[in-house]
Design an enzyme around this catalytic site. Structure first.
Site, PDB file in Angstrom:
ATOM      1  N   ASP A 187       7.729  58.326 -82.070  1.00  0.00           N
ATOM      2  CA  ASP A 187       6.676  57.561 -82.767  1.00  0.00           C
ATOM      3  C   ASP A 187       6.972  55.994 -82.913  1.00  0.00           C
ATOM      4  O   ASP A 187       8.088  55.610 -82.307  1.00  0.00           O
ATOM      5  CB  ASP A 187       6.398  57.989 -84.104  1.00  0.00           C
ATOM      6  N   HIS A 258       1.290  54.978 -80.718  1.00  0.00           N
ATOM      7  CA  HIS A 258       2.656  55.378 -81.388  1.00  0.00           C
ATOM      8  C   HIS A 258       4.025  55.221 -80.731  1.00  0.00           C
ATOM      9  O   HIS A 258       4.645  56.101 -80.648  1.00  0.00           O
ATOM     10  CB  HIS A 258       2.333  56.812 -81.928  1.00  0.00           C
ATOM     11  N   GLU A 325      -4.587  57.764 -82.316  1.00  0.00           N
ATOM     12  CA  GLU A 325      -4.571  56.449 -82.978  1.00  0.00           C
ATOM     13  C   GLU A 325      -3.924  55.389 -81.862  1.00  0.00           C
ATOM     14  O   GLU A 325      -2.890  54.774 -82.227  1.00  0.00           O
ATOM     15  CB  GLU A 325      -3.746  56.629 -84.321  1.00  0.00           C
ATOM     16  N   TRP A 391      -7.517  67.280 -85.445  1.00  0.00           N
ATOM     17  CA  TRP A 391      -6.878  66.958 -86.846  1.00  0.00           C
ATOM     18  C   TRP A 391      -7.752  66.201 -87.492  1.00  0.00           C
ATOM     19  O   TRP A 391      -7.477  66.073 -88.887  1.00  0.00           O
ATOM     20  CB  TRP A 391      -5.422  66.109 -86.460  1.00  0.00           C
ATOM     21  N   TYR A 416      -2.852  69.434 -93.849  1.00  0.00           N
ATOM     22  CA  TYR A 416      -1.692  68.091 -93.775  1.00  0.00           C
ATOM     23  C   TYR A 416      -0.976  68.175 -95.164  1.00  0.00           C
ATOM     24  O   TYR A 416      -1.453  67.961 -96.008  1.00  0.00           O
ATOM     25  CB  TYR A 416      -2.506  66.669 -93.440  1.00  0.00           C
ATOM     26  N   ASP A 418       1.622  66.817 -95.928  1.00  0.00           N
ATOM     27  CA  ASP A 418       2.055  65.541 -96.457  1.00  0.00           C
ATOM     28  C   ASP A 418       1.087  65.049 -97.728  1.00  0.00           C
ATOM     29  O   ASP A 418       1.427  64.383 -98.770  1.00  0.00           O
ATOM     30  CB  ASP A 418       2.188  64.549 -95.617  1.00  0.00           C
TER      31      ASP A 418
END
Ligand code: ACM
Length: 551
Positions: A187, A258, A325, A391, A416, A418
């Site tokens: 990443d 990323h 992204e 996602w 997710y 997190d």
């Protein structure tokens, strides 16, 4: 030692819940130091795992038996069962018989047997002289998973997780009958896998001088340099350890976004006609990064060389190429990228990303592998054999399945891990959506928009763990558990529709499961909220009332 009540509780406390249990019936089979184990053809690896796991902690060496008849534990493959299915029969005077459709099914049976033996079976060493024999009630358990892909994605790029902690996570996956470990290895903030042909990826790309402390909007910095990477031998060990537990490790190497850590290591990978990539460095904060790979032949060759080494290390059929992204601003400004769009006759930058992904789709297909990427790879067209990790919600997965692509459902709104698991002020990492244990329990991987035919493209589901605000294994434990137990039941058990799921019954089984997690040393979030050592100042998080963007 055992009462009928206790035995009954043990049976009904299995997580994930099995398909069918006939029993418990009156009567108990006992295992002790003298019990012998018969390992039928093809079952030796499960036999080894049982001896290693139960031998010293329960005093059950399970010495080899030459014959099935009379052995207290019998392991057999049974081709009348589906591949991952198993049957456990505990019958009067006949000991405990485990049958699996394949070694994988048998291994899941062994996981169930461990739960039947009680929380002591989850320790690493005995805590007292303890009982010398272990009872299992008479019963027959028939079980099989709902989905073939039951995964956890772990981001080791934002915060590196040392090898031994990764191995521990593989054990935790196995204990929950999860069989895919999606290893997010690269990443903007770190490159974590040794690539011999391009050593600067780890020499430069695996370290950053400091890290944003908490959410990206935080003003705080952690000035301790952060980094680490896995050598190729580390990776081989992780893959072998996973394989012994019937877990496939799916590697993820992010392209074209990323990628700042890679560009910091090799500046020519970036859009050098737009930015001075020589001064980038490995990124020290979080969010969506503008630095994406240049669409040049050099970059394609470079990443083919990376993937060649990746394929040598990971036998997984699927290889994840990220694809999420990837802002197109640099490509919009780059004469090189624009020339490529023109030369290829593409409609724009989205199609340029599709071309990039398509290149690796065919490259992987030529080598007998399949590409999987985040749902953005649908934009601009998707190569026919490619699969999608959905996602951003269900929409990408629905579109992909309707177009005949395979899908792994992992919507950020649901799984997710997190994201905060409670709305209270004590939550140590108050980012993202509030998703409680019950919310995860009511997650349904197959949306009603899909016909039965289309739903066949849903390979399964995975929970994702991004580690921007998890700087060590304890933080990861807190976010992942107990929600992974609910997720495992969603992925394995044939649960009814979300509204009809019996969360109270699940919670009641969780009381036993917390005992197993305690014995395993998992620093989970207790039902009543964080323990004092799990709290930390709220300044690192977003305001609770804030909208819930991903970090
Ligand atoms: C993702 O969460 N960016 C896949």
């Amino acid at each position: 030692m055992e009462t009928d009540g206790l035995l009954e509780a043990k049976v009904t406390n299995l997580i994930p819940a099995p398909v069918a249990v006939d029993g418990p019936h009156p009567g108990t089979e006992w295992l002790d130091e003298a019990s012998v184990l018969y390992a039928g053809t093809g079952t030796e690896s499960t036999a080894r795992w049982l001896r290693a796991t139960l031998g010293s902690v329960l005093g059950l060496p399970l010495a080899p038996a030459a014959e099935a008849d009379g052995a207290a534990v019998r392991l057999l493959l049974d081709d009348t069962l589906a591949a991952e299915a198993y049957r456990i029969s505990v019958a009067d005077g006949r000991g405990v018989e485990l049958r699996g459709g394949t070694e994988a099914g048998l291994f899941w049976a062994a996981q169930t047997l461990r739960q039947l033996l009680g929380p002591e079976a989850f320790r690493s060493a005995p805590v007292s002289a303890g009982p010398t024999r272990w009872g299992i009630a008479h019963q027959v358990i028939d079980d099989a998973p709902r989905f073939g892909w039951r995964g956890l994605m772990l981001d080791v790029a934002r915060h590196f997780m040392p090898k031994n902690d990764v191995l521990r996570y593989l054990d935790l996956l196995a204990a929950h009958k999860l069989n895919v470990f999606h290893f997010h290895l690269t990443d903007d903030q770190g490159w974590r896998i040794e690539i011999k042909r391009h050593p600067r990826l780890t020499e430069v790309g695996s370290w950053r001088p400091r890290s944003k402390w908490g959410h990206r909007a935080s003003e705080l910095w952690n000035d301790t340099p952060h980094g680490g990477f896995y050598t190729q031998d580390d990776i081989r060990e992780i893959v072998a350890y996973a394989a012994a537990r019937h877990i496939t490790v799916v590697p993820e190497i992010e392209i074209p976004g990323h990628s700042q850590a890679a560009i910091a290591a090799y500046p020519e990978l970036g859009n050098t006609d737009v930015v001075d990539t020589t001064s980038l460095g490995v990124w020290d904060t979080w969010g969506v990064n503008p630095n994406i790979l240049a669409p040049t032949d050099h970059v394609l060759r470079f990443y083919e060389e990376v993937f060649e080494e990746v394929l040598d290390l990971f036998p997984s059929r699927f290889v994840h190429i990220g694809g999420d992204e990837a802002p197109k601003d640099q490509w919009k400004k780059s004469p090189t990228a624009q020339a490529r769009i023109e030369e290829l006759g593409l409609a724009g930058e989205d199609e340029l990303q599709s071309w990039f992904v398509g290149h690796f789709d065919s490259w992987l297909a030529d080598r007998g592998r399949r590409l999987i990427g985040w749902d953005e790879i649908l934009e601009g067209g998707l190569a026919p054999g490619a699969a999608v990790s959905s996602w951003r919600g269900y929409a990408g997965g629905i579109a992909a399945a309707k177009a005949g692509h395979d899908v792994v459902m992992c919507p950020e709104q649901q799984v997710y891990l997190d994201h905060r698991q409670h709305g209270g002020p004590d939550e140590p990492m108050p980012i993202g959506y509030v998703r409680t244990l019950e919310d995860v329990y009511r997650f349904e991987p197959v949306p009603p928009e899909l016909s039965a035919e289309e739903a066949r493209h849903v390979l399964g589901t995975q929970a994702n763990v991004w580690t921007e605000v998890m700087e060590n294994r304890g933080r990861v434990d807190y976010q992942v558990f107990p929600r992974l137990a609910a997720f495992a039941e969603v992925a394995w058990s044939a649960l009814p529709a979300p509204a009809a799921r019996d969360f109270a019954a699940f919670e009641s089984r969780m009381t036993a499961h917390y005992g197993r997690l305690d014995a395993l040393g998992v620093d989970y979030r207790p039902p009543g909220g964080p323990q004092p050592h799990q709290r930390r100042p709220g300044v690192i998080g977003r305001p609770i009332e804030g909208s819930p963007p991903n970090v």
